[in-house]
Write a protein that holds these residues in place. Structure first.
Motif, PDB file in Angstrom:
ATOM      1  N   PHE A  46      18.100  66.016  52.464  1.00 19.28           N
ATOM      2  CA  PHE A  46      16.886  65.208  52.806  1.00 19.28           C
ATOM      3  C   PHE A  46      17.460  63.570  52.378  1.00 19.28           C
ATOM      4  O   PHE A  46      18.569  63.520  51.614  1.00 19.28           O
ATOM      5  CB  PHE A  46      15.848  65.397  51.913  1.00 19.28           C
ATOM      6  N   THR A  47      16.955  62.710  52.950  1.00 16.85           N
ATOM      7  CA  THR A  47      17.203  61.347  52.756  1.00 16.85           C
ATOM      8  C   THR A  47      16.395  60.736  51.503  1.00 16.85           C
ATOM      9  O   THR A  47      14.967  60.860  51.924  1.00 16.85           O
ATOM     10  CB  THR A  47      17.433  60.349  53.929  1.00 16.85           C
ATOM     11  N   VAL A  48      16.716  60.198  50.460  1.00 17.16           N
ATOM     12  CA  VAL A  48      15.928  59.566  49.522  1.00 17.16           C
ATOM     13  C   VAL A  48      16.140  58.091  49.487  1.00 17.16           C
ATOM     14  O   VAL A  48      17.254  57.722  49.213  1.00 17.16           O
ATOM     15  CB  VAL A  48      16.294  60.278  48.062  1.00 17.16           C
ATOM     16  N   ASP A  49      15.218  57.267  49.676  1.00 16.76           N
ATOM     17  CA  ASP A  49      15.231  55.835  49.354  1.00 16.76           C
ATOM     18  C   ASP A  49      14.321  55.388  48.350  1.00 16.76           C
ATOM     19  O   ASP A  49      13.130  55.763  48.731  1.00 16.76           O
ATOM     20  CB  ASP A  49      15.026  55.204  50.923  1.00 16.76           C
ATOM     21  N   GLN A  50      14.755  54.593  47.361  1.00 10.34           N
ATOM     22  CA  GLN A  50      13.910  53.989  46.707  1.00 10.34           C
ATOM     23  C   GLN A  50      13.337  52.541  47.229  1.00 10.34           C
ATOM     24  O   GLN A  50      13.867  52.018  47.766  1.00 10.34           O
ATOM     25  CB  GLN A  50      14.776  53.421  45.263  1.00 10.34           C
ATOM     26  N   VAL A  51      12.167  52.616  47.217  1.00 14.32           N
ATOM     27  CA  VAL A  51      11.383  51.609  47.794  1.00 14.32           C
ATOM     28  C   VAL A  51      10.942  50.652  46.891  1.00 14.32           C
ATOM     29  O   VAL A  51      11.180  49.089  47.237  1.00 14.32           O
ATOM     30  CB  VAL A  51       9.996  52.084  48.440  1.00 14.32           C
ATOM     31  N   ASP A  52      10.582  50.673  45.805  1.00 12.09           N
ATOM     32  CA  ASP A  52      10.168  49.748  44.798  1.00 12.09           C
ATOM     33  C   ASP A  52      11.406  49.596  43.812  1.00 12.09           C
ATOM     34  O   ASP A  52      12.195  50.356  43.660  1.00 12.09           O
ATOM     35  CB  ASP A  52       8.858  50.046  43.792  1.00 12.09           C
ATOM     36  N   ASP A  53      11.340  48.432  43.221  1.00 16.87           N
ATOM     37  CA  ASP A  53      12.393  48.158  42.045  1.00 16.87           C
ATOM     38  C   ASP A  53      12.369  48.875  41.011  1.00 16.87           C
ATOM     39  O   ASP A  53      11.115  49.213  40.604  1.00 16.87           O
ATOM     40  CB  ASP A  53      12.322  46.583  41.876  1.00 16.87           C
ATOM     41  N   GLY A  54      13.342  49.293  40.382  1.00 12.77           N
ATOM     42  CA  GLY A  54      13.164  50.321  39.044  1.00 12.77           C
ATOM     43  C   GLY A  54      14.661  50.731  38.830  1.00 12.77           C
ATOM     44  O   GLY A  54      15.536  50.503  39.492  1.00 12.77           O
ATOM     45  N   PRO A  55      14.708  51.603  38.094  1.00 11.87           N
ATOM     46  CA  PRO A  55      15.939  52.465  37.845  1.00 11.87           C
ATOM     47  C   PRO A  55      16.420  53.139  38.931  1.00 11.87           C
ATOM     48  O   PRO A  55      15.529  53.527  39.629  1.00 11.87           O
ATOM     49  CB  PRO A  55      15.856  52.940  36.542  1.00 11.87           C
TER      50      PRO A  55
END
Length: 83
Positions: A46-55
């Motif tokens: 699966f592809t995991v993309d962080q959308v919001d800023d954070g660690p």
């Protein structure tokens, strides 16, 4: 502040629920998932993309702020004169 991740399923996977993610048309959104869940998705294609800023999702544990320990000293052998 919650961190959001977009999960994209590998080709062929379209819908359903998996590890708390509700997939529709091969996409799902997770809010503050446990790091193990993100790792599982990545390991299974699966592809995991962080959308919001954070660690970042899979960071190493925080480094200690303590200074490094000095190297130990070797024991010296006492030399005596034999005569």
């Amino acid at each position: 502040m919650p961190v959001r991740y977009d999960i994209t399923a590998p080709e062929g996977e379209q819908g359903g629920q998996l590890l708390g993610a509700h997939f529709r048309d091969g996409r799902a959104t997770l809010h503050d998932p446990p790091p193990g869940v993100l790792l599982w998705f990545r390991r299974h294609g699966f592809t995991v993309d962080q959308v919001d800023d954070g660690p970042p999702p899979d960071t190493a544990p925080p480094a200690s702020n303590a200074p490094p320990k000095p190297a130990g000293r070797s024991r010296s052998r006492s030399k005596t004169k034999e005569g």
